[in-house]
Write an enzyme that holds these catalytic residues in place. Structure first.
Site: not given
Length: 506
Positions: A14, A174
């Site tokens: 991420d 997302e």
């Protein structure tokens, strides 16, 4: 110049990156490990050096009871008006929050909570306004990429939360980020789930709240159709420029055990892919929309990629940088002087789910490595572990039994635990060795000049596919109470990790 991916190997998922002047900064998710949110620095986007963590105090990072799927999810790093901001979600405690600092190499503030829910939060600053977005529900119950304006001093909402985009049609929308380039607003996000269908999509609009028009070529980046290719799961990106007209995506992907075996053990890693803006204002990415192991990019012609992995020891590693703990540690049980690590065990072992065992962990960053450490157990037990979750780990363990030590291999795979290859030796230091490949974990022990084979175990059992989690394998030095609760410290010495080769990705 060509460079090799991943640019940050191992469990560093991420990614979010920014440029401030001629320096780039990068943060990653950390889940239930303490300290949280690894922080890296670079001057060329290819060579990265870890300079610490963002969340270094228990007041910033409560993790009690956080399992391998809990803790800190995707962070976003931003810079505005001389101040750095890191916004993220602690899914186990408190939800969305941000911290800030005026010194990237110093301490960060205590958390400031944000009233908007969802996960994968991001910040966008413009003309004195601070916009907060996440993927979740808005104030009317609509689901998608949701945004509001906040007071950056307090985290309070100044406008209602509103869905501004519902994506390009894929599942699990997302990881949103908003940018302004040449007068247009670009909204970048992921779809497909952070697995084999992962992909990057984006849209463009004339206002921070939209409406946004989807890029006709979505997904702009994905490896989902690259069968027989080791790099998979490409997604969750941040867009960054070098100040000279060259753009890049910093994103995650993972490496399968090989080009055909759909298991990955190292976790999601950090990759770099070039971006090209067209005359019409839309951009493309990568090699025909894919990320490759070897890439080249305008703006990187004079960059020399240094070895991504160097040999490690106690002398060039530190607690709170390479070494982390499961959840918040009892610091009084750790003593580290760069020559010897001393740990004092508590009553918790590697299966613990609520608090922190007395153990240190370092990310496994390559398939091929050799790990060595000498353990002197005067009471209780200690060892060397390849740890994925509480239910999935392989250990070499040394236990003191009166005037002898018992050395064994212990495998924990789901509800099954086996202990075998047991050797009873005279009391004294024992060197534990772990040799890793993409297929096997192989343990050995050495004592008094004799070497004992403790056996090998298949790597794929420690994969994210089996664990159902978002982390990667950690190499751990651990202790366990087996007899004396207040016994002496257990000493670890001569720790080393060596990498036999620079790994090629197929």
């Amino acid at each position: 110049m060509t460079y090799r991916n991943p640019v940050v190997p191992g469990f560093y998922p991420d990614p979010s990156a920014i440029r401030v002047g001629d320096t780039y900064y990068l943060v990653n998710s950390s889940f239930n490990y303490f300290p949280g949110v690894p922080l890296f620095e670079s001057h060329d986007l290819v060579n990265w050096t870890q300079i610490g963590h963002v969340l270094t105090r228990p007041s910033q990072l409560p993790l009690k009871g956080a399992g391998t799927g809990g803790g800190i999810y995707a962070p976003t790093l931003r810079y505005n008006d001389g101040r750095f901001y890191m916004v993220t979600t602690n899914v186990s405690f408190g939800g969305n929050f941000y911290v800030y600092t005026d010194d990237i190499h110093g301490e960060w503030s205590d958390p400031i909570a944000v009233e908007q829910g969802g996960i994968d939060p991001s910040l966008y600053f413009e003309d004195g306004h601070a916009y907060f977005m996440s993927n979740g529900d808005d104030d009317e119950g609509n689901h998608g990429i949701t945004q509001c304006e906040i007071d950056i001093a307090t985290g309070k909402k100044l406008t209602p939360s509103k869905v501004i985009w519902t994506g390009a049609g894929g599942r699990y929308l997302e990881g949103p980020h908003l940018y302004k380039v040449d007068g247009s607003y670009y909204l970048l996000a992921s779809e497909g789930g952070t697995e084999y269908g992962h992909m990057m999509v984006y849209a463009r609009g004339d206002n921070p709240f939209g409406p946004f028009t989807n890029y006709a070529g979505n997904p702009v980046l994905t490896n989902r159709n690259l069968g027989g290719y080791q790099i998979q799961g490409t997604g969750h990106a941040d867009l960054v420029d070098d100040g000279h007209g060259h753009w890049f995506l910093i994103h995650l992907a993972f490496r399968q055990l090989d080009r055909w075996i759909q298991h990955h053990t190292l976790g999601r890693e950090t990759y770099l892919t070039p971006v090209q803006f067209g005359a019409d204002g839309w951009f493309t990415a990568g090699d025909h929309g894919t990320t490759r192991a070897v890439m080249s990019a305008p703006g990187l012609e004079n960059v020399v990629q240094k070895p991504r992995l160097l040999p490690l020891s106690f002398h060039n590693t530190a607690i709170g940088r390479e070494w982390v703990t499961l959840r918040e540690p009892d610091s009084a049980r750790y003593c580290f002087d760069q020559d010897v690590l001393a740990l004092r065990p508590n009553q918790y072992g590697l299966e613990e789910r609520e608090v922190s065992p007395t153990a240190l962990f370092m990310r496994q960053r390559a398939f091929f490595s050799t790990v060595r450490v000498t353990v002197d157990v005067t009471a209780n037990a200690a060892g060397l572990a390849a740890y994925m979750t509480e239910d999935l780990h392989y250990d070499a363990i040394v236990e003191r039994v009166e005037d002898q030590v018992k050395v064994a291999r212990r495998l924990r795979v789901g509800p099954a635990t086996t202990t075998d290859h047991v050797h009873v030796l005279p009391a004294g230091p024992v060197t534990l060795i772990l040799e890793t490949t993409n297929y096997q974990y192989h343990f050995y022990a050495e004592a008094d000049g004799e070497r004992f084979d403790l056996g090998e175990a298949d790597a794929h059992y420690l994969s994210s596919e089996n664990a159902g989690n978002f982390t990667g394998v950690m190499l751990g030095l651990f202790t366990e109470q087996t007899d004396e609760p207040d016994a002496d410290w257990i000493k670890f010495s001569d720790f080393a990790i060596e990498y036999p080769k620079e790994e090629d990705v197929e």
